[in-house]
Write an enzyme that holds these catalytic residues in place. Structure first.
Site, PDB file in Angstrom:
ATOM      1  N   ILE A  67      22.146   5.984 -45.763  1.00 23.80           N
ATOM      2  CA  ILE A  67      22.478   5.000 -45.267  1.00 23.80           C
ATOM      3  C   ILE A  67      23.711   3.947 -46.279  1.00 23.80           C
ATOM      4  CG2 ILE A  67      20.445   3.541 -46.990  1.00 23.80           C
ATOM      5  CD1 ILE A  67      20.154   1.432 -44.874  1.00 23.80           C
ATOM      6  N   CYS A  68      24.292   2.818 -45.514  1.00 28.56           N
ATOM      7  CA  CYS A  68      25.428   2.420 -46.278  1.00 28.56           C
ATOM      8  C   CYS A  68      26.424   2.941 -47.046  1.00 28.56           C
ATOM      9  CB  CYS A  68      24.351   1.040 -47.315  1.00 28.56           C
ATOM     10  SG  CYS A  68      25.268  -0.479 -48.046  1.00 28.56           S
ATOM     11  N   ALA A  69      26.903   2.863 -47.831  1.00 30.12           N
ATOM     12  CA  ALA A  69      27.947   3.201 -48.777  1.00 30.12           C
ATOM     13  C   ALA A  69      27.744   4.738 -48.694  1.00 30.12           C
ATOM     14  CB  ALA A  69      28.486   2.703 -49.855  1.00 30.12           C
TER      15      ALA A  69
END
Length: 192
Positions: free
Chosen positions: A107-109
């Site tokens: 998730i995310c970066a």
């Protein structure tokens, strides 16, 4: 639903994103996953997350390297995703996970920094924090909150706002929709 049959490994590093880490951990535990939170470093040192929250992992990645997990979860955040990206031990664990056709969730970066940088995406559909799409050398980036690619056993999400949806996607794909619905109902997710 059998208790503690689905095994999850959440790998954390200093600078990981708090919401993504804790929400995912909590939802998987509510679904009765056997969850281990692994630190890249010594377990007896606190993990200092991206916004200052301190917590402890319960195992060191090296001690569970040879263990099998149904899903390996990578929370985002910076510099946490960079530390995950730079871990040869984690990279080898992820390569083995892919070879065994088991799930990876990021998730995310983390999708871009870890999976994209190391070409672990293949032809999969993925998402990640806006702006990280340039880190994917392969695959198809989709501007969606959560993307599940069942063929490649890959679940990716954009960021903290999608932490609950990300955790629920892991539950529905590794367990079933009924388990996901029970967890969502008990946690009052989407209850207005």
């Amino acid at each position: 639903m059998d208790l503690n049959t689905t095994k999850a490994l959440i790998v954390v590093a200093h600078g990981c994103e708090e919401i993504e880490t804790i929400a995912t951990y909590d939802l998987l535990k509510r679904a009765h996953f056997d969850v281990k939170m692994a630190a890249l470093e010594e377990v007896n040192k606190p993990i200092i997350a991206a916004h200052g929250l301190c917590f402890f992992a319960n195992v060191e990645l090296a001690t569970v390297f040879d263990d099998d997990f149904d899903v390996i979860v990578l929370p985002g955040g910076l510099p946490g995703s960079e530390y995950l990206r730079d871990s040869d031990l984690l990279l080898n664990k992820l390569k083995k996970q892919q070879k065994d056709q088991k799930w990876i969730a990021a998730i995310c970066a983390a999708p871009g920094y870890v999976l994209g940088t190391h070409n672990l995406v293949g032809n999969a559909k993925v998402t990640g924090y806006p702006g990280t799409e340039k880190l994917f050398k392969t695959g198809t980036y989709e501007n969606q909150g959560v993307v599940v690619d069942r063929e490649h056993h890959l679940i990716t999400a954009q960021g903290p706002a999608f932490a609950n949806a990300f955790g629920l996607a892991i539950i529905s794909n590794l367990e079933n929709i009924q388990s996901m619905n029970l967890v969502a109902e008990a946690a009052l997710i989407n209850n207005r």
